[in-house]
Design an enzyme around this catalytic site. Structure first.
Site, short mmCIF file in Angstrom:
data_model
loop_
_atom_site.label_atom_id
_atom_site.label_comp_id
_atom_site.label_asym_id
_atom_site.label_seq_id
_atom_site.Cartn_x
_atom_site.Cartn_y
_atom_site.Cartn_z
CG LEU A 110 24.58 61.47 59.46
CD1 LEU A 110 24.04 59.92 59.70
CD2 LEU A 110 23.67 62.12 58.39
CB ILE A 111 28.97 58.97 62.45
CG1 ILE A 111 28.85 59.70 63.83
CG2 ILE A 111 30.54 58.53 61.92
CD1 ILE A 111 29.31 58.80 64.79
CB SER A 151 29.29 49.45 59.84
OG SER A 151 30.26 49.56 58.95
CB SER A 152 34.06 48.71 61.05
OG SER A 152 34.26 49.09 59.67
CB ILE A 212 37.75 55.88 62.48
CG1 ILE A 212 39.48 55.69 62.79
CG2 ILE A 212 37.66 57.32 62.73
CD1 ILE A 212 40.38 56.54 61.95
N GLY A 213 34.98 55.11 62.34
CA GLY A 213 33.57 55.65 62.58
C GLY A 213 32.63 54.94 63.69
CE1 TYR A 268 42.38 57.18 52.30
CE2 TYR A 268 44.36 58.09 53.34
CZ TYR A 268 43.08 57.62 53.37
OH TYR A 268 42.07 57.53 54.69
#
Length: 268
Positions: free
Chosen positions: A6-7, A11-12, A14-15, A143
């Protein structure tokens, strides 16, 4: 049997790169997106609707996968948002949004998946952090802080879960050629702000690095190597040579010397 992965944020960027690489290697991959219906379906794996900030949503997604596949072997916490700006001028509400998505979101996912992993007596959680989490970077302090927090939480959870057969580690990427910059929150800076000129210089450096950044498929390759490793480390890094080496330099050099190197790099 192929491992079930499961990631979050699949949708775009690195994932998607991670999911594409793992799918090609025969893994059973599920990705997630807040709005999967708006996407064209170019991913070679299904996307489930998920807002990592919603703990109930996280539970329902994990239950759906377990009901379908019987288990979840690997959770990759990748979903996140970017933010830049001087610490003094980033609105508190925006700081909280970043921590909600980049820290509490992964925590929600881990809480949702761990009952299944503990029951199986096995499982792997990979938290995607950042090389920025190893050091306070100018105008990226929020960040750096949230990614550093997730890395330390990963260390703690690894020790807490070791006796239960569940492994936890984190992978810190450097700059990769993705669309994260388009979705990044930039603190609005007035032209008469004391930070305006230096902030503009730093953003020019950051943007130029993104233009020459590596293909995110390298992150997918690294994740596969971690999953298949017989002896895992607690922390992994992937990126350009100097990005990865900078973490070692911070350990070796006096604080003032390392700080000067960073300031020179960012033209401060």
């Amino acid at each position: 049997m192929s491992k079930v992965v499961l990631i979050t944020g699949g949708s775009s960027g690195i994932g998607e790169a991670i999911g594409t690489h793992l799918s090609a290697k025969g893994y059973t991959v599920y990705g997630t997106s807040r709005n999967p219906d708006r996407l064209t379906g170019q991913q070679p794996f299904p996307l489930l609707k998920l807002d990592v900030n919603n703990a109930d949503n996280a539970v329902s997604v994990c239950k759906h996968i377990v009901d379908t596949e019987g288990r979840i072997d690997v959770l990759i916490n990748n979903a996140g948002v970017g933010v830049t700006g001087p610490m003094e001028e980033v609105p508190e509400a925006e700081m909280r949004k970043v921590f909600d998505t980049n820290f509490f979101g992964p925590v929600n996912m881990m809480k949702a998946v761990l009952p299944y992993m503990r029951k199986e007596g096995s499982g792997l959680i990979i938290n995607i952090t950042s090389i920025a989490g190893y050091m306070g970077l100018p105008y990226r302090g929020v960040y750096s802080a949230v990614k550093g927090a997730l890395s330390l939480a990963s260390e703690s959870m690894q020790m807490e879960l070791a006796e239960m057969g569940v492994d936890v580690c984190d992978l810190a990427p450097g700059d990769f050629n993705t669309n994260i910059a388009q979705g990044r929150y930039h603190a609005p800076i007035d032209s008469d702000s004391d930070y305006a000129k230096s902030y503009a210089r730093v953003m020019d450096v950051i943007n130029s690095q993104m233009d020459s950044a590596s293909d995110p498929s390298r992150v997918g390759e690294k994740v596969a190597a971690i999953i298949e490793s017989g002896r895992r480390k607690r922390h992994y890094k992937v990126g350009g040579f100097m990005e990865v080496f900078s973490v070692r330099l911070k350990e070796l050099l006096p604080d003032k010397v390392f700080n000067k190197l960073l300031r020179n790099h960012y033209k401060l």
